[in-house]
Design a protein around this motif. Structure first.
Motif, PDB file in Angstrom:
ATOM      1  N   ASP A   1       0.841  -1.204   0.000  1.00 51.27           N
ATOM      2  CA  ASP A   1       0.000   0.000   0.000  1.00 51.27           C
ATOM      3  C   ASP A   1       0.880   1.259   0.000  1.00 51.27           C
ATOM      4  OD1 ASP A   1      -1.710   2.182   0.698  1.00 51.27           O
ATOM      5  OD2 ASP A   1      -3.110   0.760   1.575  1.00 51.27           O
ATOM      6  N   PRO A   2       0.734   2.144  -1.005  1.00 54.08           N
ATOM      7  CA  PRO A   2       1.567   3.352  -1.095  1.00 54.08           C
ATOM      8  C   PRO A   2       0.986   4.566  -0.349  1.00 54.08           C
ATOM      9  CG  PRO A   2       0.227   3.191  -3.046  1.00 54.08           C
ATOM     10  CD  PRO A   2      -0.099   1.979  -2.199  1.00 54.08           C
ATOM     11  N   THR A   3      -0.137   4.391   0.348  1.00 55.89           N
ATOM     12  CA  THR A   3      -0.806   5.511   1.011  1.00 55.89           C
ATOM     13  C   THR A   3       0.101   6.169   2.040  1.00 55.89           C
ATOM     14  OG1 THR A   3      -2.900   4.341   0.728  1.00 55.89           O
ATOM     15  CG2 THR A   3      -2.869   6.157   2.324  1.00 55.89           C
ATOM     16  N   ILE A   4       0.101   7.503   2.054  1.00 57.73           N
ATOM     17  CA  ILE A   4       0.872   8.267   3.036  1.00 57.73           C
ATOM     18  C   ILE A   4       0.017   8.435   4.290  1.00 57.73           C
ATOM     19  CG2 ILE A   4       2.010  10.485   3.514  1.00 57.73           C
ATOM     20  CD1 ILE A   4       3.333   8.816   1.296  1.00 57.73           C
ATOM     21  N   GLY A   5       0.589   8.097   5.432  1.00 60.44           N
ATOM     22  CA  GLY A   5      -0.149   8.236   6.673  1.00 60.44           C
ATOM     23  C   GLY A   5       0.572   7.579   7.828  1.00 60.44           C
ATOM     24  N   VAL A   6      -0.195   7.312   8.864  1.00 60.69           N
ATOM     25  CA  VAL A   6       0.353   6.702  10.072  1.00 60.69           C
ATOM     26  C   VAL A   6      -0.257   5.316  10.242  1.00 60.69           C
ATOM     27  CG1 VAL A   6      -1.374   7.693  11.648  1.00 60.69           C
ATOM     28  CG2 VAL A   6       0.886   7.083  12.512  1.00 60.69           C
ATOM     29  N   TYR A   7       0.578   4.382  10.653  1.00 59.61           N
ATOM     30  CA  TYR A   7       0.139   3.028  10.945  1.00 59.61           C
ATOM     31  C   TYR A   7      -0.042   2.907  12.452  1.00 59.61           C
ATOM     32  CZ  TYR A   7       1.209   1.629   6.176  1.00 59.61           C
ATOM     33  OH  TYR A   7       1.222   1.499   4.811  1.00 59.61           O
TER      34      TYR A   7
ATOM     35  N   CYS B   1      -1.773   0.794  15.917  1.00 58.49           N
ATOM     36  CA  CYS B   1      -2.113  -0.530  16.432  1.00 58.49           C
ATOM     37  C   CYS B   1      -3.596  -0.777  16.176  1.00 58.49           C
ATOM     38  CB  CYS B   1      -1.811  -0.597  17.923  1.00 58.49           C
ATOM     39  SG  CYS B   1      -2.359  -2.130  18.712  1.00 58.49           S
ATOM     40  N   ARG B   2      -3.914  -1.894  15.548  1.00 54.23           N
ATOM     41  CA  ARG B   2      -5.304  -2.215  15.236  1.00 54.23           C
ATOM     42  C   ARG B   2      -6.112  -2.477  16.514  1.00 54.23           C
ATOM     43  NH1 ARG B   2      -7.798  -4.612  10.084  1.00 54.23           N
ATOM     44  NH2 ARG B   2      -5.731  -4.136   9.289  1.00 54.23           N
ATOM     45  N   ALA B   3      -5.463  -2.884  17.582  1.00 53.39           N
ATOM     46  CA  ALA B   3      -6.176  -3.195  18.822  1.00 53.39           C
ATOM     47  C   ALA B   3      -6.535  -1.946  19.622  1.00 53.39           C
ATOM     48  CB  ALA B   3      -5.345  -4.147  19.684  1.00 53.39           C
ATOM     49  N   CYS B   4      -5.583  -1.020  19.773  1.00 47.18           N
ATOM     50  CA  CYS B   4      -5.824   0.123  20.672  1.00 47.18           C
ATOM     51  C   CYS B   4      -5.737   1.487  20.002  1.00 47.18           C
ATOM     52  CB  CYS B   4      -4.875   0.077  21.862  1.00 47.18           C
ATOM     53  SG  CYS B   4      -3.155   0.485  21.451  1.00 47.18           S
ATOM     54  N   GLY B   5      -5.242   1.546  18.776  1.00 43.11           N
ATOM     55  CA  GLY B   5      -5.155   2.816  18.062  1.00 43.11           C
ATOM     56  C   GLY B   5      -3.893   3.618  18.303  1.00 43.11           C
ATOM     57  N   ALA B   6      -2.957   3.114  19.094  1.00 41.33           N
ATOM     58  CA  ALA B   6      -1.703   3.838  19.333  1.00 41.33           C
ATOM     59  C   ALA B   6      -0.931   3.964  18.018  1.00 41.33           C
ATOM     60  CB  ALA B   6      -0.848   3.111  20.362  1.00 41.33           C
ATOM     61  N   GLU B   7      -0.428   5.155  17.718  1.00 42.01           N
ATOM     62  CA  GLU B   7       0.329   5.393  16.496  1.00 42.01           C
ATOM     63  C   GLU B   7       1.738   4.819  16.647  1.00 42.01           C
ATOM     64  OE1 GLU B   7       0.015   9.603  15.763  1.00 42.01           O
ATOM     65  OE2 GLU B   7      -2.044   9.382  15.031  1.00 42.01           O
TER      66      GLU B   7
ATOM     67  N   ARG C   1      -3.521  -0.570  11.478  1.00 42.29           N
ATOM     68  CA  ARG C   1      -4.591   0.128  10.764  1.00 42.29           C
ATOM     69  C   ARG C   1      -3.967   1.404  10.220  1.00 42.29           C
ATOM     70  NH1 ARG C   1      -9.263  -1.385  10.925  1.00 42.29           N
ATOM     71  NH2 ARG C   1      -9.396  -2.027  13.098  1.00 42.29           N
ATOM     72  N   LEU C   2      -4.041   1.578   8.909  1.00 44.39           N
ATOM     73  CA  LEU C   2      -3.464   2.750   8.255  1.00 44.39           C
ATOM     74  C   LEU C   2      -4.451   3.904   8.299  1.00 44.39           C
ATOM     75  CD1 LEU C   2      -1.371   4.225   6.510  1.00 44.39           C
ATOM     76  CD2 LEU C   2      -2.332   3.032   4.520  1.00 44.39           C
ATOM     77  N   VAL C   3      -4.006   5.005   8.857  1.00 41.18           N
ATOM     78  CA  VAL C   3      -4.808   6.229   8.882  1.00 41.18           C
ATOM     79  C   VAL C   3      -4.145   7.195   7.899  1.00 41.18           C
ATOM     80  CG1 VAL C   3      -5.698   8.118  10.296  1.00 41.18           C
ATOM     81  CG2 VAL C   3      -5.393   5.834  11.299  1.00 41.18           C
TER      82      VAL C   3
END
Length: 141
Positions: A45-51, A53-59, A134-136
């Protein structure tokens, strides 16, 4: 590499995690499973963003540190900050590796490997499971 000075801040029971996560996510995140290589949604995935944690949302990682390691999983050369992840000595599968966990909730992300010769600033490969992330995407404009 066990670091007992950091404790998770997103604490839930295993029953809570089972309600929140899909069975596949639970297996990877809470049971230190591994998704099949070349099967994850973020490997290419080439999307620019922050990955996060899928469980808790911590960047945990930024797309700018992602690189193509041709290993079958999304790879990064550094976390956002060292306090975002926790390192655990892993001697399963007949080898010694370093497991990477989310420092906020203790979920399994993958493993980190060094000295593999990749042309990155750190010569590290954080080999993460797409199911752990989870990619934001950064917002445009």
């Amino acid at each position: 590499m066990d670091d007992d000075t950091t404790r998770p801040t997103a604490v839930r029971t295993e029953a809570d995690w089972r309600e929140i996560l899909t069975p596949e996510e639970y297996h990877v995140l809470r049971e230190a499973g591994t998704e099949r290589p070349f099967s994850g949604e973020y490997e290419n995935d080439p999307t620019i963003g922050v990955y996060a944690c899928r469980a808790c949302g911590a960047e945990l990682f930024r797309s700018e540190t992602k690189f193509d390691a041709a290993c079958g999983w999304p790879s990064f050369y550094a976390p956002l900050a060292e306090d975002r992840v926790r390192y655990i000595k892993d001697t399963t599968m007949g080898m010694e590796r370093v497991e990477v966990r989310c420092a906020t909730c203790e979920s399994h992300m993958g493993h980190v490997f060094g000295s593999e010769g990749f042309p990155t600033p750190t010569d590290l490969r954080y080999c993460m499971n797409s199911l752990s992330l989870r990619l934001v995407a950064d917002s445009a404009g």
